[in-house]
Design a protein around this motif. Sequence first.
Motif, PDB file in Angstrom:
ATOM      1  N   PRO A  35      -9.288  -3.355  -1.955  1.00 44.75           N
ATOM      2  CA  PRO A  35      -8.084  -3.297  -1.668  1.00 44.75           C
ATOM      3  C   PRO A  35      -6.853  -4.017  -2.445  1.00 44.75           C
ATOM      4  CG  PRO A  35      -9.223  -3.502   0.433  1.00 44.75           C
ATOM      5  CD  PRO A  35     -10.149  -3.425  -0.741  1.00 44.75           C
TER       6      PRO A  35
ATOM      7  N   PHE B 240       0.856   4.082  -2.885  1.00 43.52           N
ATOM      8  CA  PHE B 240       0.453   5.359  -2.484  1.00 43.52           C
ATOM      9  C   PHE B 240       1.512   6.157  -2.934  1.00 43.52           C
ATOM     10  CE2 PHE B 240      -3.140   4.033   0.372  1.00 43.52           C
ATOM     11  CZ  PHE B 240      -4.064   4.112  -0.661  1.00 43.52           C
TER      12      PHE B 240
ATOM     13  N   ILE C 249      -6.839   5.866  -5.614  1.00 39.76           N
ATOM     14  CA  ILE C 249      -6.682   5.802  -4.231  1.00 39.76           C
ATOM     15  C   ILE C 249      -8.360   5.188  -3.767  1.00 39.76           C
ATOM     16  CG2 ILE C 249      -7.004   7.227  -2.190  1.00 39.76           C
ATOM     17  CD1 ILE C 249      -4.891   8.950  -3.451  1.00 39.76           C
ATOM     18  N   VAL C 250      -9.414   5.665  -4.367  1.00 39.39           N
ATOM     19  CA  VAL C 250     -10.815   5.026  -4.221  1.00 39.39           C
ATOM     20  C   VAL C 250     -10.830   3.680  -4.562  1.00 39.39           C
ATOM     21  CG1 VAL C 250     -13.061   5.156  -4.648  1.00 39.39           C
ATOM     22  CG2 VAL C 250     -12.108   7.277  -4.342  1.00 39.39           C
TER      23      VAL C 250
ATOM     24  N   LEU D 219       0.760  -1.163   0.050  1.00 44.25           N
ATOM     25  CA  LEU D 219      -0.099   0.211  -0.026  1.00 44.25           C
ATOM     26  C   LEU D 219       0.887   1.336   0.006  1.00 44.25           C
ATOM     27  CD1 LEU D 219      -2.848  -0.689   2.437  1.00 44.25           C
ATOM     28  CD2 LEU D 219      -3.062  -0.282  -0.052  1.00 44.25           C
TER      29      LEU D 219
ATOM     30  N   ILE E  81      -8.593   1.717  -1.949  1.00 44.21           N
ATOM     31  CA  ILE E  81      -9.306   1.581  -0.670  1.00 44.21           C
ATOM     32  C   ILE E  81     -10.678   0.757  -0.537  1.00 44.21           C
ATOM     33  CG2 ILE E  81     -10.605   3.159   0.975  1.00 44.21           C
ATOM     34  CD1 ILE E  81      -8.660   5.093   0.634  1.00 44.21           C
TER      35      ILE E  81
END
Length: 131
Positions: free
Chosen positions: A57, A32, A50-51, A28, A54
């Motif tokens: 995952p 990121f 990002i969405v 992660l 999240i």
Amino acid sequence: MLAANYPFMDILWTMLIFFAWVIWFWLLITVFSDLFRRHDTSGLAKTAWIVFVIVLPYLGVFIYLIGQGKGMTERKLAETQAAQSQFDDYVKTVAVESGPAGEIEKAKGLLDSGAISQAEYESLKAKALTT
């Protein structure tokens, strides 16, 4: 007493789960950090990634790694080469400014400006070369 109630295979399973969590967080962070360092992606695309990461995952991270893996490598390589180049330039600058070459260069500047004579320049040059 506590160890008797926790068999060896449970210990191995717990270690495996812990290791998987550590790797998961590392993935992660890698995704990121690459996403936020990118200059070729718009803010909307970054937000969508990002969405996606999240909300889904595992799928999001794996799709990002598969789709952007080559680009991640190229960006990291370019970043590493730029950092190495900056470091090399810094070392060259510091090496020239200090040490015998820097002292001789300063003495030559004084000689050219007329602040010292040729004999004084030779003396400073000899002194710099002996230290």
